[in-house]
Design an enzyme around this catalytic site. Structure first.
Site, PDB file in Angstrom:
ATOM      1  N   SER A 124       0.885  -1.374  -0.025  1.00 55.62           N
ATOM      2  CA  SER A 124      -0.011  -0.091   0.277  1.00 55.62           C
ATOM      3  C   SER A 124       0.923   1.406   0.090  1.00 55.62           C
ATOM      4  CB  SER A 124      -1.234  -0.124   1.237  1.00 55.62           C
ATOM      5  OG  SER A 124      -2.052   1.082   1.099  1.00 55.62           O
ATOM      6  N   HIS A 159      -4.424  -1.611  -3.956  1.00 53.92           N
ATOM      7  CA  HIS A 159      -5.866  -1.593  -3.720  1.00 53.92           C
ATOM      8  C   HIS A 159      -6.984  -1.496  -4.853  1.00 53.92           C
ATOM      9  CE1 HIS A 159      -4.294  -1.640   0.304  1.00 53.92           C
ATOM     10  NE2 HIS A 159      -4.134  -0.469   0.550  1.00 53.92           N
TER      11      HIS A 159
END
Length: 235
Positions: A124, A159
């Site tokens: 991330s 994501h």
């Protein structure tokens, strides 16, 4: 060889019962018991995050440690970082992480580690900042562009399937010319770069995907990349 393994999501923090990506990262080190250091700056060095890292990696045949800038646990930062085999950067607030790193000159130390051949990995926020640009929700919880360290060219969006607004926001930023072309990855996918070139995409989930996202005039072109599933069989 210079290596970066950029995860869109997954790993011990999202899939504690599925450590395929974490095992893959460890397998890239040229040593039987690699020294892996977790850098959780983006989470504010959250205790629970650090605990989960040790809980996962103490089972995986390595020497885990972590780097804390909030509760300093080293004497010489550069020496501490450069003695590792793998540096694993956690998720959280990308903007705060980068600002703190610059204050400590950790961004410069990471560049030295990269040139030395220490494997760089992250999830991330710990994935997108290796690129020139990335899609972040660090500012007012609104998805926007943020400049990274630029070890890898182009942009990155993690994501991609995990948050409904990621894909349209990334497309909009690229279509407008505000953001460079780049890579988008679902949760559970890691892009493995060797000497700044994408070598392979691997996944801990059978149906997770990775994409090259390009721009032609004002049209965004999304091209699915081959992904190797790390479980039984291949995607």
């Amino acid at each position: 060889m210079r290596q970066i393994i950029a995860m869109g999501g997954g790993g011990f923090s999202m899939e504690p019962d599925n450590l395929l990506l974490d095992q893959y990262i460890l397998s890239q080190a040229h040593t039987d018991v690699p020294k892996i250091c977790f850098i959780p700056t983006a989470s504010g060095d959250a205790d629970n995050y650090i605990e989960r890292f040790y809980e996962a990696f103490e089972k995986l045949g390595c020497k885990p440690s972590h780097l804390s800038l909030f509760s300093q646990n080293f004497i010489n930062l550069k020496a501490y970082v450069l003695q590792q085999d793998i540096l694993y950067v956690g998720g959280g607030n990308t903007r705060n992480m980068l600002l703190l790193w610059k204050e400590w000159e950790l961004d410069t130390i990471l560049k030295a580690a990269y040139k030395k051949g220490i494997i760089l990995a992250g999830i991330s926020a710990g994935s997108l900042f290796w690129f020139e640009e990335g899609v972040t929700d660090s500012m007012n919880n609104k998805l926007s562009k943020i400049d990274g360290l630029g070890f890898l060219s182009g942009s990155n969006c993690p994501h991609y399937d995990g948050e409904s607004n990621r894909r349209p926001s990334y497309h909009e930023l690229i279509a407008s010319g505000e953001m460079k072309e780049g890579y988008a990855v679902d949760d559970g996918v890691a892009l493995h770069f060797k000497d700044e070139k994408l070598s392979v995409s691997v996944s801990s989930r059978p149906t997770a995907k990775a994409y090259a996202v390009d721009r032609k005039e004002e049209e965004v072109i999304e091209r699915e990349l081959p992904v190797t599933y790390l479980g039984n069989g291949k995607q």
